[in-house]
Design an enzyme around this catalytic site. Sequence first.
Site, PDB file in Angstrom:
ATOM      1  N   PHE A  10       0.823  -1.215   0.000  1.00  0.00           N
ATOM      2  CA  PHE A  10       0.000   0.000   0.000  1.00  0.00           C
ATOM      3  C   PHE A  10       0.862   1.272   0.000  1.00  0.00           C
ATOM      4  O   PHE A  10       0.362   2.361  -0.238  1.00  0.00           O
ATOM      5  CB  PHE A  10      -0.919   0.017   1.232  1.00  0.00           C
ATOM      6  CG  PHE A  10      -2.077  -0.965   1.196  1.00  0.00           C
ATOM      7  CD1 PHE A  10      -2.044  -2.114   0.422  1.00  0.00           C
ATOM      8  CD2 PHE A  10      -3.212  -0.739   1.963  1.00  0.00           C
ATOM      9  CE1 PHE A  10      -3.121  -3.015   0.408  1.00  0.00           C
ATOM     10  CE2 PHE A  10      -4.290  -1.627   1.952  1.00  0.00           C
ATOM     11  CZ  PHE A  10      -4.248  -2.767   1.181  1.00  0.00           C
ATOM     12  N   LYS A  11       2.154   1.109   0.318  1.00  0.00           N
ATOM     13  CA  LYS A  11       3.088   2.250   0.409  1.00  0.00           C
ATOM     14  C   LYS A  11       2.423   3.393   1.189  1.00  0.00           C
ATOM     15  O   LYS A  11       1.786   3.147   2.213  1.00  0.00           O
ATOM     16  CB  LYS A  11       3.547   2.672  -1.002  1.00  0.00           C
ATOM     17  CG  LYS A  11       4.227   1.524  -1.760  1.00  0.00           C
ATOM     18  CD  LYS A  11       5.018   1.970  -2.956  1.00  0.00           C
ATOM     19  CE  LYS A  11       5.710   0.784  -3.619  1.00  0.00           C
ATOM     20  NZ  LYS A  11       6.536   1.145  -4.742  1.00  0.00           N
ATOM     21  N   HIS A  92      13.123  -2.474   1.336  1.00  0.00           N
ATOM     22  CA  HIS A  92      12.467  -2.057   0.093  1.00  0.00           C
ATOM     23  C   HIS A  92      13.318  -0.958  -0.562  1.00  0.00           C
ATOM     24  O   HIS A  92      13.988  -0.187   0.135  1.00  0.00           O
ATOM     25  CB  HIS A  92      11.060  -1.550   0.394  1.00  0.00           C
ATOM     26  CG  HIS A  92      10.250  -1.331  -0.846  1.00  0.00           C
ATOM     27  ND1 HIS A  92      10.352  -0.181  -1.591  1.00  0.00           N
ATOM     28  CD2 HIS A  92       9.361  -2.119  -1.482  1.00  0.00           C
ATOM     29  CE1 HIS A  92       9.543  -0.274  -2.641  1.00  0.00           C
ATOM     30  NE2 HIS A  92       8.925  -1.434  -2.593  1.00  0.00           N
ATOM     31  N   GLU A 139      13.304  -6.447  -7.304  1.00  0.00           N
ATOM     32  CA  GLU A 139      12.574  -5.308  -7.880  1.00  0.00           C
ATOM     33  C   GLU A 139      13.586  -4.294  -8.406  1.00  0.00           C
ATOM     34  O   GLU A 139      14.158  -3.532  -7.608  1.00  0.00           O
ATOM     35  CB  GLU A 139      11.736  -4.592  -6.811  1.00  0.00           C
ATOM     36  CG  GLU A 139      10.606  -5.383  -6.234  1.00  0.00           C
ATOM     37  CD  GLU A 139       9.604  -4.458  -5.527  1.00  0.00           C
ATOM     38  OE1 GLU A 139       8.411  -4.717  -5.681  1.00  0.00           O
ATOM     39  OE2 GLU A 139      10.008  -3.500  -4.857  1.00  0.00           O
ATOM     40  N   GLY A 179       6.219  -2.714 -11.719  1.00  0.00           N
ATOM     41  CA  GLY A 179       5.402  -2.581 -12.928  1.00  0.00           C
ATOM     42  C   GLY A 179       4.383  -3.685 -13.162  1.00  0.00           C
ATOM     43  O   GLY A 179       3.698  -3.685 -14.189  1.00  0.00           O
ATOM     44  N   ALA A 200       2.325  -2.648  -6.348  1.00  0.00           N
ATOM     45  CA  ALA A 200       1.663  -1.546  -5.661  1.00  0.00           C
ATOM     46  C   ALA A 200       0.722  -0.810  -6.607  1.00  0.00           C
ATOM     47  O   ALA A 200      -0.494  -0.996  -6.567  1.00  0.00           O
ATOM     48  CB  ALA A 200       2.698  -0.588  -5.068  1.00  0.00           C
TER      49      ALA A 200
HETATM   50  O1  G3P Z   1       6.692  -3.004  -3.370  1.00  0.00           O
HETATM   51  C1  G3P Z   1       6.198  -3.103  -4.653  1.00  0.00           C
HETATM   52  C2  G3P Z   1       6.667  -2.018  -5.497  1.00  0.00           C
HETATM   53  O2  G3P Z   1       7.896  -1.471  -5.228  1.00  0.00           O
HETATM   54  C3  G3P Z   1       6.385  -2.152  -6.943  1.00  0.00           C
HETATM   55  O3  G3P Z   1       5.654  -1.033  -7.205  1.00  0.00           O
HETATM   56  O4  G3P Z   1       4.024   0.301  -8.381  1.00  0.00           O
HETATM   57  O5  G3P Z   1       5.799  -0.894  -9.644  1.00  0.00           O
HETATM   58  O6  G3P Z   1       3.948  -2.180  -8.602  1.00  0.00           O
HETATM   59  P1  G3P Z   1       4.820  -0.952  -8.532  1.00  0.00           P
END
Ligand code: G3P
Length: 220
Positions: A10-11, A92, A139, A179, A200
């Site tokens: 959810f950040k 993270h 990530e 992404g 997210a």
């Molecule tokens: O923690 C998940 C995140 O860093 C990835 O973010 O918005 O690219 O799905 P997003």
Amino acid sequence: MGEKLVVVNFKTYEEAHGLSAENLARIMNDLETSARIVAVVSAFDLSPVVNVAPNIEVWTQHLDPIQFGSNTGFLHPDTAIERGATGTLINHAEHKVSIEHIAMLLDQVPENFTVCACAADIEEAKALTALKPTYVAVEPPELIGGDISVTTADPNIVSGTADAVREISADVGILCGAGVKNGYDVSMALDLGTSGVLLASGVTKSSNPLESLNDLISKI
Ligand code: G3P
């Protein structure tokens, strides 16, 4: 590690904090899937989200390996556990910590508490795997929040991380993120050797989170 995971961070998205966090968690709670659905929420939102979403896992976004006492502003693992957290992200890309921080946290939390350590690349994933977290999530920072899933933009980092982690430990699970937006991305992630995804914006910024979540779980 046969279980598949869809982990939604959810950040501090406006659409996923406070009452909005509870609403999003309710939607996640009602999904019909064999996958483990995880909401990763702000420490402030932990208790309310746990209360409204008993069918899903709720993790914190960060913890500090501190003891009880004089540690103003730090996040004690036992408090998170007492308030219903079953796991946490650590390291993270948006909240990096030292390797010692992660090692101490892993020493401190009970064995059944899930720790997902995030890595920017294969080398960092290897270093984290040596500490034996429950999961390592790869990530690439430059793809976070973007429109192209890591599974399409850089499939080799996903399969390379999966291979590297497995070579070091059969007990550490692998996730990938950045992404990720839909069921196709999730199925690619599984095909590339992971147990699931960490995402997210694909959910928090979606105009229809229920539709996006159903799409995400559609191929599991
Ligand atoms: O923690 C998940 C995140 O860093 C990835 O973010 O918005 O690219 O799905 P997003």
